[in-house]
Design a protein around this motif. Structure first.
Motif, short mmCIF file in Angstrom:
data_model
loop_
_atom_site.label_atom_id
_atom_site.label_comp_id
_atom_site.label_asym_id
_atom_site.label_seq_id
_atom_site.Cartn_x
_atom_site.Cartn_y
_atom_site.Cartn_z
N ASP A 1 32.54 42.29 31.82
CA ASP A 1 33.26 42.39 33.08
C ASP A 1 32.29 42.15 34.23
N GLU A 2 32.47 41.03 34.90
CA GLU A 2 31.64 40.66 36.06
C GLU A 2 30.14 40.79 35.79
N PRO A 3 29.61 40.11 34.77
CA PRO A 3 28.18 40.29 34.49
C PRO A 3 27.28 39.74 35.59
N THR B 1 30.72 46.80 30.55
CA THR B 1 31.53 47.12 31.74
C THR B 1 30.78 46.74 33.02
N GLN B 2 31.54 46.75 34.12
CA GLN B 2 30.96 46.35 35.41
C GLN B 2 29.88 47.36 35.84
N ASP B 3 30.20 48.66 35.67
CA ASP B 3 29.21 49.69 36.03
C ASP B 3 28.54 50.16 34.76
N TYR C 1 57.62 51.05 37.76
CA TYR C 1 56.53 50.34 37.11
C TYR C 1 56.00 49.21 37.99
N LYS C 2 54.69 48.97 37.84
CA LYS C 2 54.09 47.83 38.53
C LYS C 2 53.60 46.87 37.44
N GLN C 3 54.08 45.64 37.53
CA GLN C 3 53.71 44.64 36.51
C GLN C 3 52.35 44.05 36.89
N ILE C 4 51.37 44.19 36.00
CA ILE C 4 50.02 43.70 36.33
C ILE C 4 49.76 42.34 35.66
N LEU C 5 50.10 42.22 34.38
CA LEU C 5 49.93 40.94 33.67
C LEU C 5 51.31 40.41 33.31
N LYS D 1 52.20 46.65 32.23
CA LYS D 1 52.67 47.30 33.45
C LYS D 1 52.16 48.74 33.50
N VAL D 2 52.03 49.24 34.72
CA VAL D 2 51.60 50.64 34.86
C VAL D 2 52.69 51.42 35.57
N LYS D 3 52.78 52.68 35.18
CA LYS D 3 53.75 53.57 35.79
C LYS D 3 53.19 54.02 37.13
N MET D 4 53.95 53.87 38.17
CA MET D 4 53.49 54.30 39.49
C MET D 4 54.08 55.67 39.78
N SER D 5 53.21 56.60 40.21
CA SER D 5 53.70 57.95 40.55
C SER D 5 54.30 57.93 41.94
N ILE E 1 34.64 36.51 35.92
CA ILE E 1 33.64 36.02 36.89
C ILE E 1 34.35 35.74 38.20
N HIS E 2 33.66 36.04 39.31
CA HIS E 2 34.31 35.86 40.61
C HIS E 2 34.20 34.44 41.13
N GLN E 3 33.00 34.07 41.52
CA GLN E 3 32.84 32.73 42.08
C GLN E 3 31.56 32.10 41.55
N GLY F 1 39.78 34.28 39.03
CA GLY F 1 40.92 34.59 39.89
C GLY F 1 40.47 35.47 41.02
N PRO F 2 41.28 35.57 42.07
CA PRO F 2 40.90 36.43 43.19
C PRO F 2 40.90 37.90 42.80
N SER F 3 40.34 38.72 43.66
CA SER F 3 40.29 40.16 43.38
C SER F 3 41.70 40.72 43.21
N GLY F 4 41.90 41.52 42.17
CA GLY F 4 43.21 42.12 41.92
C GLY F 4 44.16 41.23 41.14
N SER F 5 43.66 40.10 40.63
CA SER F 5 44.56 39.18 39.93
C SER F 5 44.81 39.62 38.48
N GLY F 6 44.01 40.57 37.97
CA GLY F 6 44.27 41.10 36.63
C GLY F 6 43.23 40.73 35.58
N LYS F 7 42.06 40.26 36.02
CA LYS F 7 41.03 39.81 35.07
C LYS F 7 40.53 40.97 34.19
N THR F 8 40.14 42.07 34.87
CA THR F 8 39.60 43.21 34.11
C THR F 8 40.67 43.78 33.19
N THR F 9 41.90 43.84 33.69
CA THR F 9 42.99 44.39 32.88
C THR F 9 43.17 43.55 31.62
N LEU F 10 43.16 42.22 31.77
CA LEU F 10 43.32 41.35 30.60
C LEU F 10 42.16 41.55 29.62
N1 LIG Z 1 46.15 52.14 36.35
C1 LIG Z 1 46.55 51.40 37.37
N2 LIG Z 1 47.47 51.86 38.25
C2 LIG Z 1 47.89 51.10 39.28
N3 LIG Z 1 47.46 49.86 39.51
C3 LIG Z 1 46.55 49.35 38.68
C4 LIG Z 1 46.05 50.07 37.56
N4 LIG Z 1 45.17 49.30 36.90
C5 LIG Z 1 45.11 48.14 37.59
N5 LIG Z 1 45.93 48.17 38.65
C6 LIG Z 1 46.15 47.09 39.63
O1 LIG Z 1 46.26 45.89 38.90
C7 LIG Z 1 45.70 44.83 39.64
C8 LIG Z 1 44.70 44.09 38.78
O2 LIG Z 1 43.56 44.92 38.58
P1 LIG Z 1 42.24 44.35 37.90
O3 LIG Z 1 41.18 45.39 37.96
O4 LIG Z 1 42.57 43.84 36.55
O5 LIG Z 1 41.89 43.14 38.86
P2 LIG Z 1 40.64 42.16 38.86
O6 LIG Z 1 41.15 40.78 38.89
O7 LIG Z 1 39.70 42.51 37.75
O8 LIG Z 1 39.99 42.54 40.25
P3 LIG Z 1 38.44 42.56 40.68
O9 LIG Z 1 37.97 41.14 40.61
O10 LIG Z 1 38.47 43.07 42.08
O11 LIG Z 1 37.71 43.47 39.73
C9 LIG Z 1 45.10 45.44 40.90
O12 LIG Z 1 46.00 45.22 41.95
C10 LIG Z 1 44.98 46.91 40.57
O13 LIG Z 1 45.13 47.67 41.73
#
Ligand SMILES: Nc1ncnc2c1ncn2[C@@H]1O[C@H](COP(=O)(O)OP(=O)(O)OP(=O)(O)O)[C@@H](O)[C@H]1O
Length: 421
Positions: A189-191, A104-106, A39-43, A9-13, A221-223, A60-69
């Motif tokens: 990440d997204e090669p 990394t992606q970039d 807090y925002k629960q990401i995984l 989870k991340v702390k939201m300001s 990977i996206h699609q 998973g779709p964009s924002g599903s948490g792949k990069t975070t995991l």
């Molecule tokens: N430090 C952070 N603060 C707030 N939200 C965050 C933070 N890090 C990640 N998130 C949120 O967590 C969610 C998952 O992010 P993540 O980058 O893991 O997604 P993703 O599946 O890799 O997306 P994409 O395919 O677009 O790269 C997103 O909604 C993102 O906005």
């Protein structure tokens, strides 16, 4: 490598973004009053495992948490993380850092260096001091061959306005940079993002070959195309931080068929999985026991919740059991081997010399870029023409000359700043 019940989870300001005063006040408040924390629960509880020689794709779709995991698995994200990640039954430690490669992606490649130079400088910086120069050059040769980069070895990496290697070659150079030090675990990440389907397939084929050498590979990977999808050993499908499928790639369709999600038309399995992860089942026959009526706005969410729920019942406990059965069975020598800190260090002075040489080569080519030289000569000619044959006869003419002397240093400083930036 195993991961179990991963939560993050991340702390939201609460402060308005961009308002530094409010940001500081909120930070102070959150230190004194924990109720302010939001807090925002990401995984949300992710379990899985992957062995040597295998490729796990996080989908998973964009924002599903792949990069975070991926970052959690790579030990790059440790704060506010719950759950266990173990490598050969050993938890993360700094000694493991050099055994994990992260693409990394970039990328962070130098545009003015050639592919070969990029890898040579990396080899001299990152390979152990005990290796001879010849061995380091040989290692670069092996990587160039392995990644199919021989054809473009003398081409500049490029980027921005500098023409250079293709997107696929760029990704492969970034991968080469990481696998140079022979990591046991390679995370990407997204090669394939931004690559056409042929380049994407070639890249995953290279990763496949690389995995066969005993390396463990995890990639987001996206699609992927159908062909690429079948090159993965395992798939982890995520939606809003929840797992929806974890298991063998080739068994994913039969699993969803057993849940009575059946595609109405011939579909790429990756597309089918992503449709389920987003709840868009227009071309899919869904099971009747989803209570929400089809066609309503709530239906998509109901499909997502249904698949997540079925995952918990059908797959999660099996995966956890398998993890528990295999844990503690890693041979002692492998457990010890992973904990030995590799001594890679070259002396501070050697590092300085290599970095100096790299920066010098990069900057030199940048300064003497033909476009920049033409630009400077053009501006010089223009300024020269403006004051061409100007006289000193009157006070007004003298003021004009003073303007010339003021203008030239200004332009010079402008160019110097452009070069530096
Ligand atoms: N430090 C952070 N603060 C707030 N939200 C965050 C933070 N890090 C990640 N998130 C949120 O967590 C969610 C998952 O992010 P993540 O980058 O893991 O997604 P993703 O599946 O890799 O997306 P994409 O395919 O677009 O790269 C997103 O909604 C993102 O906005």
């Amino acid at each position: 490598m195993q991961f179990e019940d991963i939560e993050f989870k991340v702390k939201m300001s609460k402060a308005t973004p961009g308002n530094p005063v409010k940001a500081v006040m909120s930070k102070v408040a959150s230190h004194t009053n924990t109720e302010q924390d939001n807090y925002k629960q990401i995984l949300k509880g992710i379990t899985g495992s992957i062995g040597p020689g295998e490729i796990l794709a996080l989908m998973g779709p964009s924002g599903s948490g792949k990069t975070t995991l991926l970052r959690v698995i790579g030990g790059r994200l440790r704060e506010n993380v719950k759950g266990n990640v173990t490598y050969n039954d050993v938890p993360y430690s700094p000694a493991l850092k050099r055994r994990i490669g992260f693409v990394t992606q970039d990328d962070v490649l130098y545009p003015q260096l050639t592919v070969e130079e990029t890898l040579i400088f990396a080899a001299f910086l990152r390979l152990p001091g005990s290796m001879s120069r010849k061995q380091k050059y040989e290692r670069v040769e092996v990587i160039l061959k392995e990644l199919g980069l021989e054809r473009c070895r003398k081409t500049r990496v490029g980027g921005g306005f500098i023409s250079g290697i293709s997107g696929g070659e760029r990704k492969r150079t970034s991968i080469g940079y990481e696998i140079l030090v022979d990591p046991s675990l390679l995370l990407l990440d997204e090669p394939t993002s931004g690559l056409d389907s042929t380049s994407a397939t070639k890249l995953i084929q290279i990763l496949r070959e690389n995995a066969k050498l005993g390396r463990t590979i995890v990639t987001t990977i996206h699609q992927p195309s159908s062909k690429v999808f079948h090159m993965f050993d395992k798939i982890l499908l995520l939606s809003e931080g929840h797992p929806m499928y974890y298991g063998k790639a080739r068994e994913s369709m039969s699993y969803f068929t057993s849940l009575r999600f059946i595609p109405d038309i011939a579909m790429n399995p990756a597309e089918f999985l992503l449709d389920l992860a987003t709840g868009q089942v227009n071309d899919i026959t869904a099971p009747d026991d989803i209570a929400t009526p089809k066609g309503t706005s709530e239906y998509e969410r109901a499909v997502i919740r249904y698949v997540q729920h079925r995952y918990k019942i059908e797959l999660e406990s099996k995966e956890k059991e398998a993890n528990h059965r295999s844990s503690g069975k890693v041979p002692e020598h492998l457990r010890l081997a992973i904990q030995v800190k590799k001594d890679w260090t070259i002396s501070w002075w050697d590092q300085f010399l290599i970095l100096f040489k790299r920066t010098y080569r990069e900057r030199w080519r940048d300064y003497f870029d033909m476009l920049r030289i033409i630009q400077s000569l053009g501006v010089a000619a223009l300024l020269g023409l403006l004051w061409w044959k100007s006289s000193y006869a009157t006070e007004a003419h003298l003021r004009d000359q003073v303007g010339c002397y003021l203008c030239k240093p200004n332009v010079a400083v402008h160019f110097i700043l452009c070069y530096i930036s």
